[in-house]
Design a protein around this motif. Structure first.
Motif, PDB file in Angstrom:
ATOM      1  N   ILE A 117       0.737   0.480  10.440  1.00 61.35           N
ATOM      2  CA  ILE A 117      -0.040   1.258   9.671  1.00 61.35           C
ATOM      3  C   ILE A 117      -0.316   2.662   9.965  1.00 61.35           C
ATOM      4  O   ILE A 117      -1.099   2.957  11.057  1.00 61.35           O
ATOM      5  N   MET A 118       0.372   3.532   9.355  1.00 60.76           N
ATOM      6  CA  MET A 118       0.481   4.915   9.794  1.00 60.76           C
ATOM      7  C   MET A 118      -0.088   5.801   8.875  1.00 60.76           C
ATOM      8  O   MET A 118       0.393   6.117   7.985  1.00 60.76           O
ATOM      9  N   TYR A 119      -1.327   5.969   8.796  1.00 55.19           N
ATOM     10  CA  TYR A 119      -2.059   6.820   7.815  1.00 55.19           C
ATOM     11  C   TYR A 119      -1.812   8.386   8.048  1.00 55.19           C
ATOM     12  O   TYR A 119      -1.906   8.913   6.682  1.00 55.19           O
ATOM     13  N   THR A 120      -1.481   8.811   8.924  1.00 60.29           N
ATOM     14  CA  THR A 120      -1.331  10.175   9.220  1.00 60.29           C
ATOM     15  C   THR A 120       0.214  10.726   9.144  1.00 60.29           C
ATOM     16  O   THR A 120       0.320  12.068   9.183  1.00 60.29           O
ATOM     17  N   GLY A 124       5.320   7.103   7.404  1.00 61.44           N
ATOM     18  CA  GLY A 124       4.781   5.811   7.124  1.00 61.44           C
ATOM     19  C   GLY A 124       4.239   6.018   5.552  1.00 61.44           C
ATOM     20  O   GLY A 124       4.553   4.957   5.100  1.00 61.44           O
ATOM     21  N   LEU A 125       3.607   7.129   5.240  1.00 61.19           N
ATOM     22  CA  LEU A 125       3.281   7.127   3.789  1.00 61.19           C
ATOM     23  C   LEU A 125       4.548   7.008   2.831  1.00 61.19           C
ATOM     24  O   LEU A 125       4.247   6.293   1.862  1.00 61.19           O
ATOM     25  N   MET A 126       5.789   7.445   3.357  1.00 59.62           N
ATOM     26  CA  MET A 126       6.888   7.573   2.462  1.00 59.62           C
ATOM     27  C   MET A 126       7.595   6.056   2.360  1.00 59.62           C
ATOM     28  O   MET A 126       7.777   5.369   1.365  1.00 59.62           O
ATOM     29  N   TRP A 127       7.178   5.268   3.482  1.00 64.14           N
ATOM     30  CA  TRP A 127       7.491   3.726   3.289  1.00 64.14           C
ATOM     31  C   TRP A 127       6.611   3.054   2.369  1.00 64.14           C
ATOM     32  O   TRP A 127       7.160   2.098   1.594  1.00 64.14           O
ATOM     33  N   ILE A 128       5.344   3.515   2.645  1.00 62.30           N
ATOM     34  CA  ILE A 128       4.530   2.676   1.810  1.00 62.30           C
ATOM     35  C   ILE A 128       4.572   2.947   0.287  1.00 62.30           C
ATOM     36  O   ILE A 128       4.833   1.695  -0.492  1.00 62.30           O
ATOM     37  N   LEU A 244     -14.153   5.143   4.713  1.00 62.33           N
ATOM     38  CA  LEU A 244     -14.517   5.367   3.267  1.00 62.33           C
ATOM     39  C   LEU A 244     -13.345   6.098   2.637  1.00 62.33           C
ATOM     40  O   LEU A 244     -13.494   6.224   1.440  1.00 62.33           O
ATOM     41  N   ASN A 245     -12.344   6.416   3.150  1.00 58.66           N
ATOM     42  CA  ASN A 245     -11.145   6.917   2.787  1.00 58.66           C
ATOM     43  C   ASN A 245     -10.131   5.838   2.042  1.00 58.66           C
ATOM     44  O   ASN A 245     -10.118   4.717   2.408  1.00 58.66           O
ATOM     45  N   PRO A 246      -9.637   6.323   0.811  1.00 59.46           N
ATOM     46  CA  PRO A 246      -8.920   5.091   0.197  1.00 59.46           C
ATOM     47  C   PRO A 246      -7.653   4.550   0.668  1.00 59.46           C
ATOM     48  O   PRO A 246      -7.113   5.479   1.943  1.00 59.46           O
ATOM     49  N   PRO A 247      -7.088   3.636   0.591  1.00 64.38           N
ATOM     50  CA  PRO A 247      -5.996   3.019   1.226  1.00 64.38           C
ATOM     51  C   PRO A 247      -4.752   3.739   0.548  1.00 64.38           C
ATOM     52  O   PRO A 247      -4.844   4.227  -0.631  1.00 64.38           O
ATOM     53  N   PRO A 248      -3.809   4.063   1.633  1.00 64.96           N
ATOM     54  CA  PRO A 248      -2.596   5.026   1.029  1.00 64.96           C
ATOM     55  C   PRO A 248      -1.621   4.245   0.454  1.00 64.96           C
ATOM     56  O   PRO A 248      -0.385   4.322   0.402  1.00 64.96           O
TER      57      PRO A 248
END
Length: 398
Positions: A117-120, A124-128, A244-248
């Motif tokens: 789980i790589m939020y930053t 990680g975001l590209m994979w998601i 409180l941040n949204p899931p990416p």
């Protein structure tokens, strides 16, 4: 059909007993509690006992496999069986069982649970966004659930009155380091008055709201308060409002029950009970909330602040699913206003756990799995024509 991942959020998953107490240990009235409870720090194993999560789909289908109890102990079994009937198999379904008794930092240390789980990190975001089509949130407590605080302060037997005493219930809640994970937040979205909070004290003839930290101290739960501060508020992934941040994810679909009486607060007094310094004040009432036995509930006629900006009604009314208050279930509307793709489906009278066997939920699940689900513009109610029920019996597939 797209592969699916199942994660039980705040729902029991199967735990295996790896080691037992020595045979010369004194007999226990509730042996299952001895195995379930951690030490007072909420993270350490008791002497001679080691319990760890099971693996695979078996860990999240049923808590009990015996024919007499199997149907009543379902977790994700209705979901798994629905997807299997559509053609899903073990190569397309993955479960993420975890030890739901411990705080998130220890999950990472012990199970590497958040390893991917790589939020930053951009990769990680590209994979998601490349591989995750939909995040299906079922009855998700985005802002927590107030009954978690009451359980720690005065005990919550969770319907197990025949097996669990008040003292047992308090000890069980206080020995789970995961309990603060469900602590409620943002009372300004839950209540109409600034004088209301998730805990109330009846002292010297008046009822006043108190912060969670104060009620924990009054209840003698200092260890839980320390855990809350050390393992949550100081956690870089959780503290400072990070939760409180949204899931990416590219698309979030929230499905939950509504219009069930749901606990939002409780009233305590300085009357010791079963060795506990405070207890529920069962003798008082409340002006704006339904009060039963010292517990305050929102009902289907409760005005919801979180709806006031998006609803054409002057005072939009609603309540939660019997466990999670409405504001907590509906909080992702905040992310939708920020431009995130969020949709809601509200199923009337569906209880928090029973929604897993609700026919409307199972239909939506089927449509999502086959990529035929068409979300509606649900800026107000988004109601399905759901079946009103108290409890739908579940018959497992054989």
């Amino acid at each position: 059909m797209a592969p699916s991942v199942l994660r039980a959020e705040s729902v029991p998953a199967g735990l295996n007993i790896n080691t037992q107490p020595p045979p010369d240990s004194p007999p226990s009235k509730n042996l299952w509690l001895d195995h379930l409870n951690l030490m007072e720090d909420g993270i350490s194993d008791p002497p001679g006992i080691r319990v760890r999560p099971m693996k695979g789909l078996e860990a999240v289908n049923y808590l009990e496999k015996t024919p007499l109890l199997k149907g009543a102990s379902y977790v994700f079994a209705p979901v798994i069986e629905k997807l299997e009937a559509m053609g899903y198999d073990n190569s397309m379904l993955r479960a993420l069982p975890y030890d739901w008794r411990i705080p998130p930092f220890l999950l990472q240390q012990r199970q590497y649970f958040f390893q991917y789980i790589m939020y930053t990190q951009s990769d990680g975001l590209m994979w998601i966004h490349r591989h995750v089509h939909l995040f299906f949130a079922l009855g998700a407590p985005w802002l927590g659930a107030p009954k978690s605080v009451r359980g720690i302060c005065v005990g919550d037997k969770m319907g197990l009155d025949a097996f669990v005493s008040t003292t047992d219930a308090i000890n069980m809640s206080r020995r789970m380091g995961s309990a603060p994970w469900l602590f409620p937040s943002l009372p300004e979205l839950h209540f109409q008055s600034e004088k209301q909070n998730f805990a109330m004290m009846h002292e010297e003839g008046s009822i006043t709201s108190v912060p969670i930290e104060t009620i924990l101290q009054k209840a003698g739960a200092q260890r839980v308060l320390d855990s809350y501060e050390n393992y949550y508020q100081e956690d870089p992934m959780y503290g400072s409002g990070k939760f409180l941040n949204p899931p990416p994810v590219p698309w979030l679909l929230c499905v939950y029950g509504v219009n069930v009486d749901t606990e939002v607060s409780f009233i305590a007094c300085n009357k010791p009970e079963k060795g506990n310094p405070i207890s529920l004040d069962r003798s008082v009432s409340h002006g704006t909330l339904t009060c039963r036995g010292g517990i305050l509930y929102e009902t289907e006629t409760s005005v919801q602040k979180i709806l006031q900006e998006e609803s054409p009604e002057e005072n939009p009314i609603r309540s939660g699913d019997g466990t999670v208050p409405y504001a907590s279930l509906r909080y992702p509307i905040t992310w939708k206003k920020q431009g995130h793709k969020v949709n809601f489906v509200e199923i009337p009278n569906a209880l928090h756990r029973d929604i897993l066997v609700h026919p409307d939920f199972l239909r939506i699940l089927s449509e999502c799995a086959s990529d035929t689900f068409e979300p509606q513009d649900d800026t107000s109610t988004g109601y399905l024509q759901g079946v009103s029920f108290a409890t739908i019996p579940y018959t497992p597939n054989t």
